[in-house]
Scaffold this motif. Structure first.
Motif, PDB file in Angstrom:
ATOM      1  N   VAL A   7       8.166 120.712  12.521  1.00 29.16           N
ATOM      2  CA  VAL A   7       8.746 120.040  13.683  1.00 29.16           C
ATOM      3  C   VAL A   7       9.289 121.097  14.641  1.00 29.16           C
ATOM      4  O   VAL A   7       9.985 122.023  14.243  1.00 29.16           O
ATOM      5  N   GLY A   8       8.899 120.968  15.911  1.00 31.92           N
ATOM      6  CA  GLY A   8       9.372 121.893  16.929  1.00 31.92           C
ATOM      7  C   GLY A   8       8.350 122.926  17.367  1.00 31.92           C
ATOM      8  O   GLY A   8       8.584 123.643  18.348  1.00 31.92           O
ATOM      9  N   VAL A   9       7.212 123.019  16.674  1.00 28.91           N
ATOM     10  CA  VAL A   9       6.198 124.005  17.053  1.00 28.91           C
ATOM     11  C   VAL A   9       5.044 123.304  17.772  1.00 28.91           C
ATOM     12  O   VAL A   9       4.839 122.093  17.647  1.00 28.91           O
ATOM     13  N   ASN A  10       4.281 124.082  18.518  1.00 28.60           N
ATOM     14  CA  ASN A  10       3.104 123.540  19.192  1.00 28.60           C
ATOM     15  C   ASN A  10       2.024 123.217  18.164  1.00 28.60           C
ATOM     16  O   ASN A  10       1.721 124.042  17.294  1.00 28.60           O
ATOM     17  N   VAL A  11       1.446 122.062  18.279  1.00 29.33           N
ATOM     18  CA  VAL A  11       0.443 121.631  17.315  1.00 29.33           C
ATOM     19  C   VAL A  11      -0.817 122.494  17.436  1.00 29.33           C
ATOM     20  O   VAL A  11      -1.262 122.797  18.550  1.00 29.33           O
ATOM     21  N   PRO A  12      -1.390 122.924  16.322  1.00 30.73           N
ATOM     22  CA  PRO A  12      -2.646 123.687  16.382  1.00 30.73           C
ATOM     23  C   PRO A  12      -3.777 122.841  16.979  1.00 30.73           C
ATOM     24  O   PRO A  12      -3.783 121.616  16.841  1.00 30.73           O
ATOM     25  N   PRO A  65      -2.136 109.358   2.830  1.00 24.01           N
ATOM     26  CA  PRO A  65      -2.020 109.578   4.271  1.00 24.01           C
ATOM     27  C   PRO A  65      -1.023 110.678   4.622  1.00 24.01           C
ATOM     28  O   PRO A  65      -0.121 110.982   3.844  1.00 24.01           O
ATOM     29  N   ARG A  66      -1.214 111.232   5.804  1.00 25.15           N
ATOM     30  CA  ARG A  66      -0.286 112.233   6.352  1.00 25.15           C
ATOM     31  C   ARG A  66      -0.357 112.126   7.868  1.00 25.15           C
ATOM     32  O   ARG A  66      -1.450 112.165   8.434  1.00 25.15           O
ATOM     33  N   GLY A 103       2.584 118.571  23.576  1.00 27.68           N
ATOM     34  CA  GLY A 103       1.841 119.133  22.450  1.00 27.68           C
ATOM     35  C   GLY A 103       2.717 119.704  21.360  1.00 27.68           C
ATOM     36  O   GLY A 103       2.256 120.511  20.552  1.00 27.68           O
ATOM     37  N   VAL A 104       3.972 119.262  21.311  1.00 25.17           N
ATOM     38  CA  VAL A 104       4.923 119.747  20.309  1.00 25.17           C
ATOM     39  C   VAL A 104       5.077 118.706  19.200  1.00 25.17           C
ATOM     40  O   VAL A 104       5.218 117.508  19.481  1.00 25.17           O
ATOM     41  N   ILE A 105       5.059 119.153  17.960  1.00 21.90           N
ATOM     42  CA  ILE A 105       5.266 118.250  16.824  1.00 21.90           C
ATOM     43  C   ILE A 105       6.737 117.836  16.785  1.00 21.90           C
ATOM     44  O   ILE A 105       7.628 118.687  16.751  1.00 21.90           O
ATOM     45  N   VAL A 106       6.990 116.536  16.811  1.00 21.64           N
ATOM     46  CA  VAL A 106       8.370 116.052  16.824  1.00 21.64           C
ATOM     47  C   VAL A 106       8.757 115.331  15.533  1.00 21.64           C
ATOM     48  O   VAL A 106       9.943 115.127  15.259  1.00 21.64           O
ATOM     49  N   ALA A 107       7.770 114.934  14.744  1.00 19.93           N
ATOM     50  CA  ALA A 107       8.071 114.256  13.473  1.00 19.93           C
ATOM     51  C   ALA A 107       6.845 114.312  12.558  1.00 19.93           C
ATOM     52  O   ALA A 107       5.714 114.433  13.030  1.00 19.93           O
ATOM     53  N   VAL A 108       7.109 114.236  11.264  1.00 20.41           N
ATOM     54  CA  VAL A 108       6.043 114.265  10.263  1.00 20.41           C
ATOM     55  C   VAL A 108       6.263 113.124   9.275  1.00 20.41           C
ATOM     56  O   VAL A 108       7.396 112.830   8.882  1.00 20.41           O
TER      57      VAL A 108
END
Length: 363
Positions: free
Chosen positions: A229-234, A332-333, A341-346
């Motif tokens: 969370v917080g990084v730019n998604v590949p 699932p994931r 484009g930033v991951i905010v939740a998983v």
């Protein structure tokens, strides 16, 4: 003078601790119901297993011996037997008693970590059995339509679940159990943990960098850092249903639920129905879904999309290369990605996903 004395004492303590983990081991084993064959010792790696050695089985008996500089977990694989037996290489004489067709439940004794590991697994299995029995009693209680029986069964099930969680937490949190705990985290828990949890765990194992389980947990931590969370998604660039390559970056500017799934995954398909409701509700507000399947069979993948009638974009990660980049070892994931484009939740599912999307689109 006092400082010198303290330093000397510290060095001596370190030497004693190191000596406890360094030395020769000798394994003497017996497998009931198997007179001959071969047993192979392997150690887990990120890619699979590497072979450390093997021993012939003669009249049901086998042995290994060697020297180690750090306590290590390994697995023994027996000819034509399903599963493996986990044990720890540590200085001393290690005894193994195992039965054909139930290798996993073999007993390993003789050294402290192996004794601890045996106790932990026996207690885990006992508590799991109690929990399952209480769960069944809880389900059966509803058929009686007796409120008191339902209440009692509910409490028994809640208490059993709590007891198992407390036992596991206490065992894994005990610094005297660190080698057994590291093995359990590596084998059973690390795939479910997020970056922050893994980072905290790795820090707790300072000084154990040469332990293979800690090394694997560290590698997992480093992988999950890239999709935390917080990084730019590949970037993702995979073929869609028509065979045309589709890039995740083309959805930039929208909220995207990146959904790793498979046609054979029942929980994935159940959750897909729920996501479909949310998709219909929020698509006009800028919500998109990108389904990434790890199916090996393209026809099964396409058939599942047709059956489930999920209208969003689907791509196929047939070799699971993208899944590995995202640290996805089971489905699932899901990853929720913001318009930048930033991951905010998983791993938001069900009510949690409902709540998060409601917060986002009610602003």
């Amino acid at each position: 003078m006092r400082r010198i004395l303290v330093c000397v004492v510290f060095v001596l303590v370190c030497c004693v601790v190191h000596a406890q983990h360094t030395g020769q081991y000798k394994i003497g084993g017996k497998i009931e119901g198997m007179d001959s064959g071969r047993v192979v010792m392997k150690q887990k790696t990120m890619e699979g297993y590497k072979e450390l050695g093997s021993s012939g089985i003669q009249k049901g008996r086998f042995e290994f011996k060697g020297e180690i500089s750090e306590i290590q977990s390994v697995q023994l694989f027996f000819d034509d037997q399903r599963g493996s037996l986990t044990l720890f290489l540590e200085p001393g004489k290690i005894q193994i008693a195992v039965k054909k067709d139930s290798v996993y439940y073999g007993k390993v004794t003789g050294t402290p970590t192996n004794e601890l590991w045996g106790y932990f697994n026996e207690e885990e299995r006992r508590l799991e059995k109690v929990e399952m029995e209480c769960a069944q009693a809880y389900q059966n209680s509803f058929q009686t339509k007796d409120r008191e029986k339902v209440r009692a069964a509910t409490k028994a099930f809640t208490d059993a679940t709590k007891a198992r969680k407390i036992f596991r937490a206490d065992f894994l949190g005990n610094s005297d159990h660190k080698y057994a705990a590291a093995c359990f985290y590596r084998a059973s828990l690390m795939q479910k943990m997020q970056y922050a949890e893994l980072d905290s765990l790795v820090r707790s194992y300072t000084g154990m960098e040469n332990n293979n389980d800690v090394r694997l947990i560290t590698q997992r931590r480093d992988l999950m850092r890239k999709v935390a969370v917080g990084v730019n998604v590949p970037e993702i660039n995979l073929p869609d249903v028509e065979g045309k390559f589709f890039a995740l970056s083309s959805l930039k500017g929208k909220w995207v639920l990146l959904d790793f799934w498979a046609s054979w995954c029942a929980p994935c398909r159940r959750e897909g129905k729920h996501v479909l409701e949310l998709y219909k509700k929020y698509q006009q507000n800028g919500f998109e879904v990108l389904g990434v399947s790890i199916d090996q069979n393209p026809d099964a993948w396409k058939q599942a999309i047709k059956e489930d009638q999920t209208p969003w974009k689907h791509v196929l990660d047939q070799r699971s290369e993208v899944a590995k980049t995202f640290g996805v070892s089971s489905v699932p994931r899901v990853f929720l990605i913001d318009p930048k484009g930033v991951i905010v939740a998983v791993n938001l599912y069900g009510e949690e996903l409902d709540k998060r999307l409601k917060e986002i689109f009610s602003k």
